[in-house]
Design a protein around this motif. Structure first.
Motif, mmCIF file in Angstrom:
data_model
loop_
_atom_site.group_PDB
_atom_site.id
_atom_site.type_symbol
_atom_site.label_atom_id
_atom_site.label_comp_id
_atom_site.label_asym_id
_atom_site.label_seq_id
_atom_site.Cartn_x
_atom_site.Cartn_y
_atom_site.Cartn_z
ATOM 1 N N PHE A 1 7.724 0.525 -7.901
ATOM 2 C CA PHE A 1 6.335 0.079 -7.791
ATOM 3 C C PHE A 1 5.490 0.869 -8.806
ATOM 4 C CE2 PHE A 1 8.389 -0.465 -3.725
ATOM 5 C CZ PHE A 1 8.020 -1.733 -3.317
ATOM 6 N N LYS A 2 5.893 0.771 -10.061
ATOM 7 C CA LYS A 2 5.267 1.644 -11.061
ATOM 8 C C LYS A 2 3.775 1.353 -11.235
ATOM 9 C CE LYS A 2 6.856 -1.199 -14.972
ATOM 10 N NZ LYS A 2 7.608 -1.158 -16.249
ATOM 11 N N ASP A 3 3.380 0.085 -11.153
ATOM 12 C CA ASP A 3 1.950 -0.223 -11.306
ATOM 13 C C ASP A 3 1.132 0.411 -10.183
ATOM 14 O OD1 ASP A 3 2.547 -1.679 -13.552
ATOM 15 O OD2 ASP A 3 2.690 -3.591 -12.479
ATOM 16 N N LEU A 4 1.648 0.340 -8.968
ATOM 17 C CA LEU A 4 0.939 0.935 -7.834
ATOM 18 C C LEU A 4 0.928 2.454 -7.927
ATOM 19 C CD1 LEU A 4 -0.464 0.705 -5.102
ATOM 20 C CD2 LEU A 4 1.784 0.575 -4.028
ATOM 21 N N ASP A 5 2.050 3.061 -8.266
ATOM 22 C CA ASP A 5 2.110 4.515 -8.372
ATOM 23 C C ASP A 5 1.189 5.039 -9.466
ATOM 24 O OD1 ASP A 5 3.872 4.950 -6.285
ATOM 25 O OD2 ASP A 5 5.635 4.650 -7.538
ATOM 26 N N THR B 1 -2.369 -3.887 -1.295
ATOM 27 C CA THR B 1 -2.402 -3.788 0.174
ATOM 28 C C THR B 1 -3.037 -5.015 0.817
ATOM 29 O OG1 THR B 1 -4.521 -2.610 0.048
ATOM 30 C CG2 THR B 1 -2.510 -1.272 0.104
ATOM 31 N N SER B 2 -3.122 -6.119 0.083
ATOM 32 C CA SER B 2 -3.718 -7.333 0.649
ATOM 33 C C SER B 2 -2.719 -8.040 1.547
ATOM 34 C CB SER B 2 -4.165 -8.267 -0.485
ATOM 35 O OG SER B 2 -3.041 -8.706 -1.223
ATOM 36 N N ILE B 3 -3.216 -9.021 2.277
ATOM 37 C CA ILE B 3 -2.368 -9.749 3.209
ATOM 38 C C ILE B 3 -1.345 -10.618 2.490
ATOM 39 C CG2 ILE B 3 -3.881 -11.757 3.369
ATOM 40 C CD1 ILE B 3 -3.286 -11.826 6.371
ATOM 41 N N ALA B 4 -1.589 -10.912 1.199
ATOM 42 C CA ALA B 4 -0.636 -11.729 0.444
ATOM 43 C C ALA B 4 0.628 -10.964 0.077
ATOM 44 C CB ALA B 4 -1.306 -12.268 -0.818
ATOM 45 N N ARG B 5 0.570 -9.638 0.151
ATOM 46 C CA ARG B 5 1.740 -8.839 -0.194
ATOM 47 C C ARG B 5 2.602 -8.597 1.034
ATOM 48 N NH1 ARG B 5 0.991 -6.295 -5.187
ATOM 49 N NH2 ARG B 5 3.193 -5.741 -4.924
ATOM 50 N N ALA C 1 2.931 6.506 -0.351
ATOM 51 C CA ALA C 1 2.575 7.160 -1.609
ATOM 52 C C ALA C 1 1.291 7.977 -1.474
ATOM 53 C CB ALA C 1 2.435 6.113 -2.712
ATOM 54 N N LEU C 2 0.300 7.442 -0.768
ATOM 55 C CA LEU C 2 -0.942 8.194 -0.546
ATOM 56 C C LEU C 2 -0.687 9.421 0.329
ATOM 57 C CD1 LEU C 2 -3.412 5.222 0.080
ATOM 58 C CD2 LEU C 2 -3.374 6.745 -1.914
ATOM 59 N N SER C 3 0.167 9.266 1.338
ATOM 60 C CA SER C 3 0.511 10.408 2.193
ATOM 61 C C SER C 3 1.230 11.495 1.420
ATOM 62 C CB SER C 3 1.378 9.924 3.362
ATOM 63 O OG SER C 3 1.823 11.010 4.127
ATOM 64 N N ARG C 4 2.137 11.102 0.550
ATOM 65 C CA ARG C 4 2.860 12.087 -0.260
ATOM 66 C C ARG C 4 1.917 12.799 -1.222
ATOM 67 N NH1 ARG C 4 7.162 8.983 -3.234
ATOM 68 N NH2 ARG C 4 5.284 8.291 -4.362
ATOM 69 N N ARG C 5 0.998 12.049 -1.799
ATOM 70 C CA ARG C 5 0.022 12.647 -2.721
ATOM 71 C C ARG C 5 -0.866 13.649 -1.994
ATOM 72 N NH1 ARG C 5 -0.659 13.451 -8.171
ATOM 73 N NH2 ARG C 5 -2.818 13.082 -8.861
ATOM 74 N N LEU C 6 -1.237 13.328 -0.765
ATOM 75 C CA LEU C 6 -2.144 14.193 -0.008
ATOM 76 C C LEU C 6 -1.438 15.426 0.532
ATOM 77 C CD1 LEU C 6 -5.099 14.267 0.917
ATOM 78 C CD2 LEU C 6 -4.403 13.083 2.999
ATOM 79 N N SER C 7 -0.178 15.300 0.893
ATOM 80 C CA SER C 7 0.543 16.426 1.499
ATOM 81 C C SER C 7 1.022 17.453 0.471
ATOM 82 C CB SER C 7 1.734 15.905 2.302
ATOM 83 O OG SER C 7 2.643 15.214 1.457
ATOM 84 N N LYS C 8 1.263 17.020 -0.757
ATOM 85 C CA LYS C 8 1.810 17.939 -1.767
ATOM 86 C C LYS C 8 0.744 18.686 -2.551
ATOM 87 C CE LYS C 8 6.260 15.698 -2.643
ATOM 88 N NZ LYS C 8 7.158 15.107 -3.669
ATOM 89 N N THR C 9 -0.477 18.163 -2.589
ATOM 90 C CA THR C 9 -1.488 18.800 -3.413
ATOM 91 C C THR C 9 -2.104 20.014 -2.729
ATOM 92 O OG1 THR C 9 -3.500 18.398 -4.692
ATOM 93 C CG2 THR C 9 -3.354 17.379 -2.525
ATOM 94 N N ILE D 1 2.849 -2.700 1.524
ATOM 95 C CA ILE D 1 1.705 -1.976 2.090
ATOM 96 C C ILE D 1 2.162 -0.642 2.673
ATOM 97 C CG2 ILE D 1 -0.157 -2.109 3.784
ATOM 98 C CD1 ILE D 1 0.004 -5.146 3.593
ATOM 99 N N ALA D 2 3.310 -0.651 3.344
ATOM 100 C CA ALA D 2 3.846 0.594 3.889
ATOM 101 C C ALA D 2 4.186 1.582 2.776
ATOM 102 C CB ALA D 2 5.080 0.301 4.737
ATOM 103 N N TYR D 3 4.663 1.089 1.654
ATOM 104 C CA TYR D 3 4.966 1.989 0.538
ATOM 105 C C TYR D 3 3.685 2.606 -0.035
ATOM 106 C CZ TYR D 3 6.470 3.718 -3.987
ATOM 107 O OH TYR D 3 6.704 4.529 -5.073
ATOM 108 N N CYS D 4 2.617 1.824 -0.099
ATOM 109 C CA CYS D 4 1.341 2.357 -0.592
ATOM 110 C C CYS D 4 0.847 3.481 0.311
ATOM 111 C CB CYS D 4 0.314 1.229 -0.675
ATOM 112 S SG CYS D 4 -1.319 1.769 -1.207
ATOM 113 N N ILE D 5 0.944 3.289 1.619
ATOM 114 C CA ILE D 5 0.523 4.341 2.555
ATOM 115 C C ILE D 5 1.411 5.575 2.390
ATOM 116 C CG2 ILE D 5 0.288 4.919 4.996
ATOM 117 C CD1 ILE D 5 -0.383 1.999 5.510
#
Length: 424
Positions: A29-33, A59-63, A74-82, A68-72
């Protein structure tokens, strides 16, 4: 200190560039990351809108739900490591913007996520005094977002998005859902809204964070939500007062505590607005004038709580009194004798022979003849079932009378209390 800050900015820029390069090579998911890294980089400015639009589209309903779970994740990983307050704050801003403006599927997946990504009680950035003050605000901001999700879990709707409008009027003149709730839902939802407002008022920046532009950007999002949260609580208090004098004692105690806390929070929110009026962000805001609930009404509410019934009086027997009598029919059927003896007494009534001597009543000997006829109608020897019926009817009448009397007393007490409140 200046050289240290310059070194940290350069180091942060190198880390962001390296993370973007790795995402382009290794990620499915390189574009999202890439959008997440660029939206939450080490640059001290708000996330750019083009990166937020890419994350919102992912994260829209069309996806698929997996995306959507991967986006969450990725955000969790970004927040926990910084360990940098800028990255942490910008990640929280991205989550907040998605909750406010994104698709509801993101919120649903975030509620089902196993980890509580917004729990930042142990987060700190002690690289500088400014970073220390801003880290404290990041923790309070994370607590507000966590409480926002918890409030949605209880209310089953988003206060920011759900706003009912009256007939013929726009949404801005409408009212919240709390105006139309029943007593049980009202006593459950109002404490959740008050706890959310408590976390919101706690987002008051202190020290160096008070004048930081990135902190003020996030604080503006919090201020936008404070207006509708306050309106929802205010509409709920109006509804609560309308239903208060019909509540049982245990419900009235909860309602009284909610009313007291509403008065305190109105004052705290006014102080919070006064503090925000001196900030740069206040130029674009119109702060409402808050009015505390009348404290004199507390006396009337406390008087009602002392005399409130343990249970709410049932009104159905008053509208249909025959329902009370139905409860005594089984007792009548048990005490009334079987109809067989009654049928055995009826044949002697048909015999006409003893009736002929009746004209001779003038003479004394006829008294014995009358005695021989017996009690044809059964007036002198009432059956035990008749007395049981009379006793049960009297008991039912007493119960109906007592219920009516108690209901009248309770209604009169409610009316006197309410009239006393209006007089004040």
């Amino acid at each position: 200190m200046a050289s240290m800050q310059s070194w940290r900015k350069a180091y942060g820029a190198i880390k962001d560039t390296t993370t973007v390069s790795l995402a382009n090579i290794n990620s499915d998911f390189k574009d999202l990351d890439v959008a997440i890294v660029k939206a939450t980089n080490h640059v001290e400015c708000p996330p750019k809108e083009r990166h937020l639009r890419k994350i919102a589209a992912a994260t829209s309903i069309a996806r698929p739900r997996a995306d959507i779970a991967y986006c969450i994740h990725a955000l969790s990983r970004r927040l926990s490591k910084t360990r940098n307050w800028i990255v942490a704050l910008k990640t929280l801003v991205v989550v907040h913007r998605l909750l406010r403006e994104g698709d509801p599927t993101f919120r649903e997946e975030l509620l089902n996520f196993t980890q509580r990504i917004l729990q930042l009680s142990n987060f700190k950035d002690d690289s500088s005094p400014i970073a220390w003050d801003c880290s404290a605000w990041v923790r309070t901001y994370g607590q507000f977002l966590e409480e926002r999700l918890e409030c949605f879990r209880i209310l089953k709707y988003d206060v920011e998005a759900e706003r009912l409008s009256k007939q013929g009027q726009g949404p801005e003149k409408g009212h919240s859902r709390t105006r139309d709730l029943d007593s049980q839902d009202l006593l459950e939802q109002l404490p959740a809204l008050q706890q959310l407002l408590y976390r919101l008022v706690g987002c008051r920046p202190e020290g160096a964070a008070n004048n930081n532009y990135l902190v003020q950007y996030a604080l503006a999002l919090v201020l936008k939500e404070s207006f509708k949260i306050y309106c929802a609580i205010n509409d709920g208090i109006i509804n609560l007062v309308d239903k208060f004098f019909e509540m049982a004692r245990h419900e009235a105690l909860k309602a009284l505590e909610i009313y007291r806390r509403a008065g305190q929070q109105a004052g705290n929110l006014s102080d919070f607005y006064e503090n925000c009026r001196g900030l740069e962000l206040a130029r674009n805001f119109q702060f409402p004038t808050l009015r505390e609930p009348p404290q004199t009404f507390l006396v009337t509410m406390e008087e009602y709580v002392r005399d409130a019934p343990r249970m709410v009086p049932v009104r159905e027997p008053l509208e249909f009194p025959e329902r009370l009598l139905l409860t005594y029919k089984p007792e009548e059927s048990e005490e009334v004798p079987e109809p067989d003896p009654v049928e055995e007494e009826r044949p002697p009534v048909e015999e006409p022979v003893p009736v002929q001597p009746i004209p001779e009543v003038v003479s004394p000997p006829t008294k014995t003849v009358v005695a021989d006829t017996g009690d044809l109608l059964g007036l002198n020897d009432p059956s035990p079932g008749v007395s049981a019926i009379e006793e049960s009817n009297a008991l039912a009448l007493a119960i109906v009378t007592s219920v009516l009397f108690a209901s009248v007393c309770i209604r009169r007490k409610h009316f006197n209390n309410w009239q006393h409140c209006l007089a004040r």
